[in-house]
Design an enzyme around this catalytic site. Sequence first.
Site, PDB file in Angstrom:
ATOM      1  N   HIS A 410       0.832  -1.140   0.171  1.00 22.35           N
ATOM      2  CA  HIS A 410       0.164   0.044   0.060  1.00 22.35           C
ATOM      3  C   HIS A 410       1.020   1.237  -0.070  1.00 22.35           C
ATOM      4  CE1 HIS A 410      -3.568   2.098   0.022  1.00 22.35           C
ATOM      5  NE2 HIS A 410      -4.357   1.485   1.258  1.00 22.35           N
ATOM      6  N   ASP A 414      -2.015   2.200  -4.452  1.00 24.26           N
ATOM      7  CA  ASP A 414      -3.418   2.731  -4.028  1.00 24.26           C
ATOM      8  C   ASP A 414      -4.366   1.541  -4.111  1.00 24.26           C
ATOM      9  OD1 ASP A 414      -2.134   5.308  -3.293  1.00 24.26           O
ATOM     10  OD2 ASP A 414      -2.932   6.141  -5.124  1.00 24.26           O
TER      11      ASP A 414
END
Length: 439
Positions: A410, A414
């Site tokens: 992450h 995204d």
Amino acid sequence: MATEIRVPTLGESVTEATIGKWFKKVGDSVAADETLLELETDKVTIEVPAPAAGTLSEITAAEGDTVGVGALLGQIAAAGAGTAAPKAAAAPSGAKQAESAADYGGRREATSTASASGAGSAATTAEAAEKTAAVAGDAGPVERRDTPPAPSAAKMLADNNLSADQVQGSGKRGQVMKGDVIDALSRGAASEPAETPRVAKGSGNEEAREERVKMTRLRQTIAKRLKDAQNVAAMLTTFNEVDMKPVMDLRSKYKDLFEKKHGVKLGFMGFFTKAVTHALKEIPAVNAEIDGTDIVYKNYAHIGVAVGTDKGLVVPVVRDADQMTIAEIEKEIGRLGIAARDGKLGMSDMQGGTFTISNGGVYGSLMSTPILNAPQSGILGMHKIQERPVVAGGQVVIRPMMYLALSYDHRIVDGKEAVTFLVRVKESLEDPERLVLDL
């Protein structure tokens, strides 16, 4: 004149290895290029061939020892030359062992002596006598050792209803190896199940029922890399499901013609790999990695394919999969799979992957959250195909469905990009014509 056996170059950034198994004993004749032993590195298992023909006259590094590149492993004497006695392996703390062996009229006898502080000489003498009788061909039992049999030997023992007590071990500290079991069977060892002492429940003697096995270098590396990935990456997993009927129908229709033309079976991995490369072009962040404060985008797709072996998980790489046809991908995956199974993967086969596919479905997994193969930023988990009721065209129908899982870093990918990537893979598999038309 003796020929030295030394540790070969192990590959880029690999400086040491662990001796996995010797296939020859001191005094055995060897042919040039015959495999003498296996070396286990952080990534692969390497076979060391004999540099010359002759007789294995000396072993200087025993199974389990860690050796560096260029280290001396043993020596081969020219045919007809005498052989030196094997050097004793390092004994446990507080004890010393020495072994010598000689042949008398074709019957090999071995004696061993050991001394421990305080006591044990009588027991040691009895053990040495029993070992001598067993090696010389005595049918009597062999005393159980502290070191458990090698995994391959343990399986063969179980398959043939033998216990380790019935086999004379040739490994380090008397460990029973696969070759020892084969020798015992060839001598007609009893196939009746060995009687095991019963341990009363709740006796507190759990240690006697435990087995301690040293981790291989490969397993140690797997453990370290997986934990490092958890510690460093901000891992998150997103899920989706795919209707496999279109791919299964296409495969069923063309599998015979495909195999006849290309000489390889048409499986699912070719479709999945191709679908992944298409999605990576649209979502390049999933194919990138973090290097310090930089993001490195890869304008190529080297797809790692996780393969389970009896020595642990390995991830050989299909290079430039984005430029390959499904047939070329299937051929390369087939080659890498055979090499992995036979322990023949080279260092070049394992390096440079940009994205990984893991198929837990072959073992029956319905859903999982795969761990990243650092420094990669994405890994796709495939799972078991299972018929389930789904709604299609306003009606409930039965379809062969598969759950897909995308674990991603992450820090660089995204949520929107991860979900879009997985949807693109799903779309390509549910409409495989897209793979042909590059849509």
